[in-house]
Every structure is written in C-alpha cells, then in structure tokens.
Design a protein around this motif. Structure first.
Motif, PDB file in Angstrom:
ATOM      1  N   ALA A 127       0.859  -1.182   0.047  1.00 34.32           N
ATOM      2  CA  ALA A 127      -0.071  -0.122   0.018  1.00 34.32           C
ATOM      3  C   ALA A 127       0.906   1.265  -0.069  1.00 34.32           C
ATOM      4  CB  ALA A 127      -0.955  -0.018   1.290  1.00 34.32           C
ATOM      5  N   VAL A 128       2.142   1.279   0.650  1.00 30.61           N
ATOM      6  CA  VAL A 128       2.804   2.573   0.844  1.00 30.61           C
ATOM      7  C   VAL A 128       3.980   2.541   0.166  1.00 30.61           C
ATOM      8  CG1 VAL A 128       3.833   3.916   2.593  1.00 30.61           C
ATOM      9  CG2 VAL A 128       1.815   2.818   3.385  1.00 30.61           C
TER      10      VAL A 128
ATOM     11  N   TYR B 285      -5.746   1.767   3.069  1.00 35.83           N
ATOM     12  CA  TYR B 285      -4.950   1.206   4.142  1.00 35.83           C
ATOM     13  C   TYR B 285      -4.703   2.042   5.441  1.00 35.83           C
ATOM     14  CZ  TYR B 285      -1.061  -1.436   6.605  1.00 35.83           C
ATOM     15  OH  TYR B 285      -0.105  -2.059   7.669  1.00 35.83           O
ATOM     16  N   SER B 286      -5.001   1.005   6.734  1.00 38.09           N
ATOM     17  CA  SER B 286      -5.184   1.909   8.150  1.00 38.09           C
ATOM     18  C   SER B 286      -4.324   0.932   9.056  1.00 38.09           C
ATOM     19  CB  SER B 286      -6.238   2.045   8.401  1.00 38.09           C
ATOM     20  OG  SER B 286      -7.185   2.796   7.612  1.00 38.09           O
ATOM     21  N   TRP B 287      -3.648   1.804   9.982  1.00 40.67           N
ATOM     22  CA  TRP B 287      -3.513   1.144  11.255  1.00 40.67           C
ATOM     23  C   TRP B 287      -4.531   1.531  12.326  1.00 40.67           C
ATOM     24  CZ3 TRP B 287       2.472   1.626  12.506  1.00 40.67           C
ATOM     25  CH2 TRP B 287       3.083   0.543  11.937  1.00 40.67           C
ATOM     26  N   SER B 288      -5.069   0.436  13.018  1.00 43.09           N
ATOM     27  CA  SER B 288      -6.028   0.884  14.153  1.00 43.09           C
ATOM     28  C   SER B 288      -5.669   0.410  15.420  1.00 43.09           C
ATOM     29  CB  SER B 288      -7.410   0.254  13.850  1.00 43.09           C
ATOM     30  OG  SER B 288      -7.279  -1.230  13.703  1.00 43.09           O
TER      31      SER B 288
ATOM     32  N   ASP C 164       5.511   0.259  -2.167  1.00 38.69           N
ATOM     33  CA  ASP C 164       5.397  -0.121  -3.645  1.00 38.69           C
ATOM     34  C   ASP C 164       4.859   1.033  -4.379  1.00 38.69           C
ATOM     35  OD1 ASP C 164       6.556  -2.360  -2.687  1.00 38.69           O
ATOM     36  OD2 ASP C 164       4.953  -3.706  -3.169  1.00 38.69           O
ATOM     37  N   SER C 165       4.019   1.619  -4.009  1.00 36.71           N
ATOM     38  CA  SER C 165       3.215   2.957  -4.555  1.00 36.71           C
ATOM     39  C   SER C 165       3.944   4.060  -4.923  1.00 36.71           C
ATOM     40  CB  SER C 165       1.882   2.992  -3.761  1.00 36.71           C
ATOM     41  OG  SER C 165       2.264   3.808  -2.654  1.00 36.71           O
ATOM     42  N   ARG C 166       5.100   4.170  -4.391  1.00 38.71           N
ATOM     43  CA  ARG C 166       6.065   5.320  -4.642  1.00 38.71           C
ATOM     44  C   ARG C 166       6.458   5.330  -6.157  1.00 38.71           C
ATOM     45  NH1 ARG C 166       9.335   4.704   1.013  1.00 38.71           N
ATOM     46  NH2 ARG C 166       7.953   5.399   2.189  1.00 38.71           N
ATOM     47  N   GLU C 167       6.428   4.110  -6.761  1.00 38.35           N
ATOM     48  CA  GLU C 167       6.847   4.258  -8.195  1.00 38.35           C
ATOM     49  C   GLU C 167       5.694   4.436  -9.105  1.00 38.35           C
ATOM     50  OE1 GLU C 167       9.837   3.584  -8.959  1.00 38.35           O
ATOM     51  OE2 GLU C 167      10.452   3.033  -6.908  1.00 38.35           O
ATOM     52  N   GLY C 168       4.517   4.973  -8.643  1.00 33.01           N
ATOM     53  CA  GLY C 168       3.326   5.550  -9.246  1.00 33.01           C
ATOM     54  C   GLY C 168       2.438   4.498  -9.843  1.00 33.01           C
ATOM     55  N   LEU C 169       2.564   3.150  -9.446  1.00 30.84           N
ATOM     56  CA  LEU C 169       1.823   2.153  -9.400  1.00 30.84           C
ATOM     57  C   LEU C 169       1.376   1.604  -8.467  1.00 30.84           C
ATOM     58  CD1 LEU C 169       3.112   0.428 -12.840  1.00 30.84           C
ATOM     59  CD2 LEU C 169       1.196   2.070 -12.624  1.00 30.84           C
ATOM     60  N   VAL C 170       0.243   0.955  -8.139  1.00 27.46           N
ATOM     61  CA  VAL C 170      -0.044   0.094  -7.082  1.00 27.46           C
ATOM     62  C   VAL C 170      -0.166  -1.258  -7.449  1.00 27.46           C
ATOM     63  CG1 VAL C 170      -1.850  -0.457  -5.298  1.00 27.46           C
ATOM     64  CG2 VAL C 170      -1.581   2.026  -6.070  1.00 27.46           C
ATOM     65  N   GLY C 171       0.615  -2.098  -6.680  1.00 27.25           N
ATOM     66  CA  GLY C 171       0.899  -3.447  -7.117  1.00 27.25           C
ATOM     67  C   GLY C 171      -0.502  -4.318  -6.768  1.00 27.25           C
ATOM     68  N   LYS C 172      -0.396  -5.290  -7.781  1.00 25.91           N
ATOM     69  CA  LYS C 172      -1.573  -6.515  -7.858  1.00 25.91           C
ATOM     70  C   LYS C 172      -0.979  -7.837  -7.386  1.00 25.91           C
ATOM     71  CE  LYS C 172      -3.535  -4.549 -11.889  1.00 25.91           C
ATOM     72  NZ  LYS C 172      -3.891  -4.852 -13.308  1.00 25.91           N
ATOM     73  N   VAL C 173      -1.824  -8.155  -6.130  1.00 21.84           N
ATOM     74  CA  VAL C 173      -1.520  -9.635  -5.709  1.00 21.84           C
ATOM     75  C   VAL C 173      -2.781 -10.431  -5.886  1.00 21.84           C
ATOM     76  CG1 VAL C 173       0.276  -8.777  -3.960  1.00 21.84           C
ATOM     77  CG2 VAL C 173      -2.026  -8.792  -3.419  1.00 21.84           C
ATOM     78  N   PRO C 174      -2.386 -11.845  -5.889  1.00 25.86           N
ATOM     79  CA  PRO C 174      -3.656 -12.586  -5.675  1.00 25.86           C
ATOM     80  C   PRO C 174      -4.128 -12.896  -4.207  1.00 25.86           C
ATOM     81  CG  PRO C 174      -1.981 -13.975  -6.069  1.00 25.86           C
ATOM     82  CD  PRO C 174      -1.308 -12.430  -6.035  1.00 25.86           C
ATOM     83  N   ALA C 175      -5.296 -13.568  -4.131  1.00 29.54           N
ATOM     84  CA  ALA C 175      -5.701 -13.712  -2.838  1.00 29.54           C
ATOM     85  C   ALA C 175      -6.688 -15.029  -2.692  1.00 29.54           C
ATOM     86  CB  ALA C 175      -6.220 -12.808  -1.840  1.00 29.54           C
TER      87      ALA C 175
END
Length: 300
Positions: free
Chosen positions: A232-233, A270-273, A235-246
């Motif tokens: 969320a944080v 994305y959060s911390w609670s 990897d997104s610095r490159e301008g893209l949000v990565g994709k993963v399977p689940a």
C-alpha cells in the motif's frame, strides 16, 4: 400477527429470464438463519393534472420494479448460480445475459391460511460473503425483480440445509499475496453491479444482462508482518499500486469446502487501528479493488 416458524423462503433458478419455475423445478432454501428485507414494489406513478384544478386527477404508472434483500448463514454453494453468471463458478469475461430466479415467500396466518408472494425475473444486483471472528459465515444478496404473478404453484419439496452444513469462522483460511493470514478478524468479499435490467415498450423489464461488475475485498487482521503495508505504501511510490492474488477458503463441519480465488487485488485504502491501546492488538484494515473472482467447491 404472525410468529416464529411461520415463514417459508425458497428460490429456483429460471431457464430464461422471467419464465418462472421450470417444469420440474428444484427449490432451495438459501441457508439457515434467513432474514428478508422489505419486499417492495415500485409503480413509479406520475401525477396527472388538469390546468383548472389544483388537485391531481389521478396518477399514471411508470416502470414496474420490485426489490428485496436476503441474508443467511452460508450452508452450500447453490446461490452461486444466482451470482456467477459464467456457469455458477466465475464472473463473466464477456457480455452475456444475467442469471435470474423465481422466489417463493409464504407466511402462515394464525387462522391456518397461507399468504404467499412469488417474485419472478429476480436478479442479484449486489452480493457479499462475510467472515467475522467468532461468527458463522454470512451472505447477503440485494435483489431486483421484474414481476410478481399470482399463478406460481407452491413448491412441493424444498431442499432445506441443516445446522451441520453451516460454514463457521473456524473453518476459514485466508491468503493474500502468498502469505497466510492467521489472525484475521473480519473480511467481506463484495460483488457489486452484477446485473441490470433492459427495458423496452413494456412496464416490466424485457430481460437482464450483466452490468459493470466491481469486485472488492475488505480485510481487518492483526498486524503481523509488513507485506500489506509495503504493497500500500512502499510499492506505490513508483506511481503504480501492485497487484497480488488472494484466496478466501471455507470449510464446514461436513468437510465440504468453498474457495474464492481473487485476482489482481490492489489496496485502495490502508490503515493502522488501535496503535495505542492497552487492551487491543494493532489492527490492519485494508480495502482492496479486485479484478476478478472465481469459486471452486468440493464435497466431502
């Protein structure tokens, strides 16, 4: 007034949109712990007025549409035929007609008589499958329907699940990006925009087709490793949000399994609670956009 144990809820898949039950239909109770939201019909009336009278002279009907919601504890994969347009196992990857169903709702009155309603041409617009630690797996269907005839024959036999068929939280496993999530607190797999009506010169819908589907996946797990944070944080610095399977896998007490495979999961929030909480663990609520979902089942 009516009381506990006086209601019947069942559905059958239609061969073609709005045709009602097949010649020898199989009727299913969707699960156990069934609840039904308001069973509503909208006539879309428009008032008619004369120029010399401030009160309306009447109203003309517009498009006819029914709506309802059905929630239940998950007991089997029969409802997949209402949700996954591609053979009950996958979301469609090309335009096609949406699956439709007929529902039977009945209530036994105190005098022993039965009142029933029979929506036909029913399509699932939105569906969600939810897990919460300590609770049964639940399903919610948001349904629109195109007609409500009064000549549908009462179901002779309804396939009714038992409490032993229920999928519970302790039979669930989760994997995101290849990593097991053993401290999951809650998740919801949502499928929105599954179907829509097409209309022509009639008040009732002509048929139904798949809509612009928007799958999403929400998770809230105890924080144990950095991978989701990195997705969320960092990897997104490159301008893209990565994709993963689940995967969202379930097993009931009979040993039957249902597994949902999610492709192209991208965290949209994305959060911390509970970062500073003496009586709680650090939580990691995440909302994912999902590109595709399929389902596989196996019977013990």
């Amino acid at each position: 007034m009516t009381g506990a144990g006086s209601a019947t809820v069942a559905y059958t898949v239609e061969d073609s949109y709005g045709d009602g039950p097949a010649t020898e239909p199989t009727w299913y109770q969707p699960g156990i712990d069934v609840t039904v939201g308001d069973l509503t019909v909208e006539q879309a009336l428009e008032r008619s007025r004369q120029p010399d009278d401030p009160t309306p002279s009447g109203s003309r009907p517009g498009n006819w549409e029914g709506a309802m919601s059905v929630s239940f504890s998950l007991t089997d994969d029969n409802f997949h035929d209402l949700v996954f347009a591609d053979g009950g196992t996958a979301l469609p990857n090309s335009p096609m007609r949406a699956p439709s169903s007929t529902w039977y709702y009945a209530i036994e009155m105190p005098d022993g008589t039965t009142e029933s309603r029979t929506p036909t041409g029913a399509i699932v617009q939105d569906a969600s499958i939810s897990y919460e630690q300590g609770s049964d797996i639940s399903v919610e269907l948001t349904i629109l329907y195109g007609d409500e005839p009064s000549d549908i024959t009462e179901p002779g036999t309804i396939e009714q699940p038992s409490d032993e068929d229920v999928y519970t939280w302790h039979g669930a496993t989760f994997e995101v990006g290849g990593l097991n999530q053993p401290l999951m607190q809650s998740t919801t797999l949502s499928l929105s925009g599954l179907a829509r009506f097409r209309r022509g010169q009639g008040r009732h819908p002509y048929d139904a087709v798949v809509d612009a589907i928007e799958p999403s996946f929400s998770t809230d797990a105890t924080f144990t490793e950095r991978d989701q944070l990195a997705l969320a944080v960092d990897d997104s610095r490159e301008g893209l949000v990565g994709k993963v399977p689940a995967t969202f896998a379930l097993e009931n007490g009979q040993g039957d399994t249902i597994e949902y495979t999610l492709e192209g999961c991208q965290p949209t929030s994305y959060s911390w609670s509970d970062l500073v909480a003496p009586d709680a663990d650090l939580g990691e609520p995440i909302d994912y956009h999902v590109a595709d979902v399929s389902a596989t089942t196996a019977t013990a």
